[in-house]
Design a protein around this motif. Structure first.
Motif, PDB file in Angstrom:
ATOM      1  N   THR A 157       0.869  -1.176   0.000  1.00 26.67           N
ATOM      2  CA  THR A 157       0.000   0.000   0.000  1.00 26.67           C
ATOM      3  C   THR A 157       0.905   1.226   0.000  1.00 26.67           C
ATOM      4  OG1 THR A 157      -1.715  -1.166   1.204  1.00 26.67           O
ATOM      5  CG2 THR A 157      -1.792   1.230   1.284  1.00 26.67           C
ATOM      6  N   ILE A 158       0.556   2.192  -0.834  1.00 27.79           N
ATOM      7  CA  ILE A 158       1.349   3.418  -0.880  1.00 27.79           C
ATOM      8  C   ILE A 158       0.451   4.620  -0.631  1.00 27.79           C
ATOM      9  CG2 ILE A 158       3.150   2.485  -2.396  1.00 27.79           C
ATOM     10  CD1 ILE A 158       0.590   4.916  -3.767  1.00 27.79           C
ATOM     11  N   LEU A 159       1.088   5.727  -0.255  1.00 28.80           N
ATOM     12  CA  LEU A 159       0.403   7.002  -0.082  1.00 28.80           C
ATOM     13  C   LEU A 159       0.967   7.956  -1.119  1.00 28.80           C
ATOM     14  CD1 LEU A 159      -1.406   8.878   1.784  1.00 28.80           C
ATOM     15  CD2 LEU A 159       0.752   9.533   2.854  1.00 28.80           C
ATOM     16  N   ILE A 160       0.064   8.621  -1.840  1.00 30.84           N
ATOM     17  CA  ILE A 160       0.503   9.613  -2.821  1.00 30.84           C
ATOM     18  C   ILE A 160       0.838  10.905  -2.079  1.00 30.84           C
ATOM     19  CG2 ILE A 160      -0.191  10.944  -4.866  1.00 30.84           C
ATOM     20  CD1 ILE A 160       0.066   7.948  -5.438  1.00 30.84           C
ATOM     21  N   ILE A 161       2.021  11.465  -2.357  1.00 30.53           N
ATOM     22  CA  ILE A 161       2.456  12.643  -1.595  1.00 30.53           C
ATOM     23  C   ILE A 161       2.550  13.911  -2.437  1.00 30.53           C
ATOM     24  CG2 ILE A 161       3.658  11.360   0.224  1.00 30.53           C
ATOM     25  CD1 ILE A 161       6.282  11.872  -1.351  1.00 30.53           C
ATOM     26  N   SER A 162       2.284  13.803  -3.732  1.00 27.64           N
ATOM     27  CA  SER A 162       2.267  15.025  -4.538  1.00 27.64           C
ATOM     28  C   SER A 162       1.341  14.850  -5.736  1.00 27.64           C
ATOM     29  CB  SER A 162       3.673  15.386  -5.004  1.00 27.64           C
ATOM     30  OG  SER A 162       4.155  14.383  -5.864  1.00 27.64           O
ATOM     31  N   GLY A 163       0.991  15.969  -6.335  1.00 29.74           N
ATOM     32  CA  GLY A 163       0.140  15.930  -7.524  1.00 29.74           C
ATOM     33  C   GLY A 163      -1.342  15.918  -7.194  1.00 29.74           C
ATOM     34  N   ASP A 164      -2.136  15.657  -8.211  1.00 22.24           N
ATOM     35  CA  ASP A 164      -3.597  15.727  -8.094  1.00 22.24           C
ATOM     36  C   ASP A 164      -4.175  14.712  -7.119  1.00 22.24           C
ATOM     37  OD1 ASP A 164      -3.490  17.657 -10.008  1.00 22.24           O
ATOM     38  OD2 ASP A 164      -4.091  16.350 -11.662  1.00 22.24           O
ATOM     39  N   GLU A 165      -3.489  13.625  -6.937  1.00 19.89           N
ATOM     40  CA  GLU A 165      -4.031  12.529  -6.127  1.00 19.89           C
ATOM     41  C   GLU A 165      -3.414  12.489  -4.728  1.00 19.89           C
ATOM     42  OE1 GLU A 165      -6.272  10.355  -7.698  1.00 19.89           O
ATOM     43  OE2 GLU A 165      -5.504   9.895  -9.689  1.00 19.89           O
ATOM     44  N   LYS A 166      -2.827  13.620  -4.342  1.00 18.62           N
ATOM     45  CA  LYS A 166      -2.175  13.712  -3.041  1.00 18.62           C
ATOM     46  C   LYS A 166      -3.067  13.212  -1.907  1.00 18.62           C
ATOM     47  CE  LYS A 166       0.471  17.021  -0.342  1.00 18.62           C
ATOM     48  NZ  LYS A 166       0.898  18.409  -0.203  1.00 18.62           N
ATOM     49  N   ASN A 167      -2.467  12.502  -0.966  1.00 22.11           N
ATOM     50  CA  ASN A 167      -3.127  11.959   0.224  1.00 22.11           C
ATOM     51  C   ASN A 167      -4.026  10.758  -0.033  1.00 22.11           C
ATOM     52  OD1 ASN A 167      -1.851  13.828   1.890  1.00 22.11           O
ATOM     53  ND2 ASN A 167      -3.439  15.358   1.493  1.00 22.11           N
TER      54      ASN A 167
END
Ligand SMILES: [Zn+2]
Length: 105
Positions: free
Chosen positions: A10-20
């Motif tokens: 599982t990953i967390l998006i930390i930048s861009g449109d899908e952040k968090n």
């Protein structure tokens, strides 16, 4: 090159449109440094009719994101973390969560 992220992590998006947003890793391309994540970075593709898509039309599909846009979510402490590597006595290289120090695989 190891990205420190594997299929089914599982990953967390930390930048861009899908952040968090969080998602499950579907595929990893170590050479490109890109990772395909379930339901993240959906793009619309116009498909010609084919065996798979008999009607053709628009198909929604994930596009890979660069490794730098995400962090691994530790399955033990549930936090987005950096990882370290550790060599076990058996010689196996494993990932270790920098936050809780647990071995991840
Ligand atoms: Zn942890």
């Amino acid at each position: 090159m190891s990205l420190g992220i594997k299929k089914n992590d599982t990953i967390l998006i930390i930048s861009g449109d899908e952040k968090n947003k969080r998602g499950r890793v579907l595929d990893v391309s170590p050479k490109k440094g890109k990772i395909l994540v379930e339901k993240i970075n959906i793009i619309k593709r116009h498909m010609k009719p084919s065996k798979k898509y008999t009607q053709g039309g628009i198909v929604e599909k994930e596009a890979p994101l660069h490794r730098s846009n995400m962090m691994l979510v530790c399955p033990k402490c549930d936090k987005a973390t950096r990882i370290e590597y550790k060599i076990l006595e058996s010689g196996t290289k494993v990932r270790v969560c920098k936050k809780c120090r647990e071995v991840l695989d």
